[in-house]
Design a protein around this motif. Structure first.
Motif, PDB file in Angstrom:
ATOM      1  N   ILE A   5       0.677  -1.175  -0.047  1.00  0.00           N
ATOM      2  CA  ILE A   5      -0.055  -0.180   0.094  1.00  0.00           C
ATOM      3  C   ILE A   5       0.940   1.264  -0.016  1.00  0.00           C
ATOM      4  CG2 ILE A   5      -1.775   1.309   1.180  1.00  0.00           C
ATOM      5  CD1 ILE A   5      -1.272  -2.281   1.746  1.00  0.00           C
ATOM      6  N   VAL A   6       0.889   2.143  -0.886  1.00  0.00           N
ATOM      7  CA  VAL A   6       1.689   3.291  -1.192  1.00  0.00           C
ATOM      8  C   VAL A   6       0.715   4.544  -0.753  1.00  0.00           C
ATOM      9  CG1 VAL A   6       3.394   4.580  -2.628  1.00  0.00           C
ATOM     10  CG2 VAL A   6       2.817   1.983  -2.959  1.00  0.00           C
ATOM     11  N   LEU A   7       1.390   5.312   0.050  1.00  0.00           N
ATOM     12  CA  LEU A   7       0.523   6.455   0.618  1.00  0.00           C
ATOM     13  C   LEU A   7       1.139   7.692  -0.264  1.00  0.00           C
ATOM     14  CD1 LEU A   7       0.321   5.852   4.343  1.00  0.00           C
ATOM     15  CD2 LEU A   7      -1.186   5.464   2.497  1.00  0.00           C
ATOM     16  N   ILE A   8       0.490   8.556  -1.136  1.00  0.00           N
ATOM     17  CA  ILE A   8       1.317   9.390  -2.059  1.00  0.00           C
ATOM     18  C   ILE A   8       0.797  10.819  -1.729  1.00  0.00           C
ATOM     19  CG2 ILE A   8       1.632  10.051  -4.416  1.00  0.00           C
ATOM     20  CD1 ILE A   8       0.883   6.847  -4.928  1.00  0.00           C
ATOM     21  N   GLN A   9       1.830  11.648  -1.424  1.00  0.00           N
ATOM     22  CA  GLN A   9       1.390  13.127  -1.362  1.00  0.00           C
ATOM     23  C   GLN A   9       1.420  13.693  -2.846  1.00  0.00           C
ATOM     24  OE1 GLN A   9       0.257  14.894   1.135  1.00  0.00           O
ATOM     25  NE2 GLN A   9       0.606  13.336   2.786  1.00  0.00           N
ATOM     26  N   THR A  10       0.673  14.398  -3.173  1.00  0.00           N
ATOM     27  CA  THR A  10       0.816  14.962  -4.483  1.00  0.00           C
ATOM     28  C   THR A  10       0.595  16.375  -4.527  1.00  0.00           C
ATOM     29  OG1 THR A  10      -1.544  15.127  -5.026  1.00  0.00           O
ATOM     30  CG2 THR A  10      -0.299  13.146  -5.512  1.00  0.00           C
ATOM     31  N   GLU A  11       0.822  17.206  -5.563  1.00  0.00           N
ATOM     32  CA  GLU A  11       0.505  18.706  -5.848  1.00  0.00           C
ATOM     33  C   GLU A  11      -0.865  18.693  -5.943  1.00  0.00           C
ATOM     34  OE1 GLU A  11       2.805  20.088  -9.094  1.00  0.00           O
ATOM     35  OE2 GLU A  11       4.671  19.538  -8.102  1.00  0.00           O
ATOM     36  N   PRO A  12      -1.708  19.521  -5.205  1.00  0.00           N
ATOM     37  CA  PRO A  12      -2.994  19.636  -5.054  1.00  0.00           C
ATOM     38  C   PRO A  12      -3.656  19.790  -6.560  1.00  0.00           C
ATOM     39  CG  PRO A  12      -2.111  20.847  -3.334  1.00  0.00           C
ATOM     40  CD  PRO A  12      -0.929  20.559  -4.227  1.00  0.00           C
ATOM     41  N   ASP A  13      -3.222  20.590  -7.360  1.00  0.00           N
ATOM     42  CA  ASP A  13      -3.872  21.002  -8.726  1.00  0.00           C
ATOM     43  C   ASP A  13      -3.505  19.750  -9.772  1.00  0.00           C
ATOM     44  OD1 ASP A  13      -4.461  23.288  -7.621  1.00  0.00           O
ATOM     45  OD2 ASP A  13      -2.733  24.426  -8.464  1.00  0.00           O
ATOM     46  N   SER A  14      -2.953  18.805  -9.316  1.00  0.00           N
ATOM     47  CA  SER A  14      -2.779  17.550 -10.162  1.00  0.00           C
ATOM     48  C   SER A  14      -3.052  16.486  -9.735  1.00  0.00           C
ATOM     49  CB  SER A  14      -1.106  17.602 -10.550  1.00  0.00           C
ATOM     50  OG  SER A  14      -0.419  17.299  -9.432  1.00  0.00           O
ATOM     51  N   ILE A  60       6.564   5.163  -9.621  1.00  0.00           N
ATOM     52  CA  ILE A  60       5.544   6.128  -8.831  1.00  0.00           C
ATOM     53  C   ILE A  60       6.176   7.471  -8.397  1.00  0.00           C
ATOM     54  CG2 ILE A  60       4.034   6.421  -7.005  1.00  0.00           C
ATOM     55  CD1 ILE A  60       3.503   3.057  -7.014  1.00  0.00           C
ATOM     56  N   GLY A  61       7.363   7.408  -7.875  1.00  0.00           N
ATOM     57  CA  GLY A  61       7.974   8.555  -7.329  1.00  0.00           C
ATOM     58  C   GLY A  61       8.496   9.386  -8.386  1.00  0.00           C
ATOM     59  N   LYS A  62       8.439   9.041  -9.547  1.00  0.00           N
ATOM     60  CA  LYS A  62       9.038   9.863 -10.742  1.00  0.00           C
ATOM     61  C   LYS A  62       7.786  10.558 -11.567  1.00  0.00           C
ATOM     62  CE  LYS A  62      13.578   8.200 -10.746  1.00  0.00           C
ATOM     63  NZ  LYS A  62      14.600   7.509 -11.624  1.00  0.00           N
ATOM     64  N   VAL A  63       6.613  10.082 -11.324  1.00  0.00           N
ATOM     65  CA  VAL A  63       5.379  10.582 -11.927  1.00  0.00           C
ATOM     66  C   VAL A  63       5.387  12.082 -11.608  1.00  0.00           C
ATOM     67  CG1 VAL A  63       2.806  10.562 -11.953  1.00  0.00           C
ATOM     68  CG2 VAL A  63       4.301   8.423 -11.891  1.00  0.00           C
ATOM     69  N   PRO A  64       5.181  12.945 -12.535  1.00  0.00           N
ATOM     70  CA  PRO A  64       4.904  14.359 -12.366  1.00  0.00           C
ATOM     71  C   PRO A  64       3.900  14.772 -11.354  1.00  0.00           C
ATOM     72  CG  PRO A  64       5.286  14.022 -14.703  1.00  0.00           C
ATOM     73  CD  PRO A  64       5.148  12.572 -14.116  1.00  0.00           C
ATOM     74  N   GLY A  65       4.055  15.305 -10.424  1.00  0.00           N
ATOM     75  CA  GLY A  65       3.082  15.728  -9.383  1.00  0.00           C
ATOM     76  C   GLY A  65       3.072  15.045  -8.128  1.00  0.00           C
ATOM     77  N   VAL A  66       3.926  14.109  -7.842  1.00  0.00           N
ATOM     78  CA  VAL A  66       4.143  13.281  -6.769  1.00  0.00           C
ATOM     79  C   VAL A  66       5.333  13.925  -5.930  1.00  0.00           C
ATOM     80  CG1 VAL A  66       5.081  11.231  -5.985  1.00  0.00           C
ATOM     81  CG2 VAL A  66       3.533  11.043  -7.796  1.00  0.00           C
ATOM     82  N   LEU A  67       4.722  14.177  -4.532  1.00  0.00           N
ATOM     83  CA  LEU A  67       5.800  14.847  -3.862  1.00  0.00           C
ATOM     84  C   LEU A  67       6.441  13.884  -2.903  1.00  0.00           C
ATOM     85  CD1 LEU A  67       3.463  17.974  -2.908  1.00  0.00           C
ATOM     86  CD2 LEU A  67       5.437  17.931  -4.754  1.00  0.00           C
TER      87      LEU A  67
END
Length: 95
Positions: A5-14, A60-67
């Motif tokens: 299970i991967v918990l992911i923080q992203t840029e809110p607009d993306s 996953i970590g290299k997807v644009p928008g992933v923080l």
């Protein structure tokens, strides 16, 4: 099969675009947008730990928008369906 299970923080607009890009990655079974401390939760299923090591930081970590990501490896699965199936072993469905 290894489930993580991967918990992911992203840029809110993306969030929608980031979620879809992650869902399209091989090894990712599901992606959920959610409320709370994280923006997305991805369920990854692979056959070897090395694949997981490549999947999370390398893809996953290299997807644009992933923080940021936080990965949790599952040891065992529990569900009502699994419990009911275990108790039904050997029972005739016509009974």
């Amino acid at each position: 099969m290894i489930t993580a299970i991967v918990l992911i923080q992203t840029e809110p607009d993306s969030i929608p675009e980031t979620a879809q890009a992650i869902a399209d990655i091989e090894g990712v079974a599901e992606v959920y947008s959610c409320a709370g401390d994280v923006d997305l939760i991805a369920v990854a299923r692979v056959t070897e730990h090395e694949q997981l090591a490549d999947l999370v930081p390398g893809k996953i970590g290299k997807v644009p928008g992933v923080l940021d990501t936080d990965t949790h490896i599952a040891f065992r699965s529990y569900s009502r369906r699994d419990t009911e199936a275990a108790f039904a072993i050997g029972m005739d469905e016509t009974v």
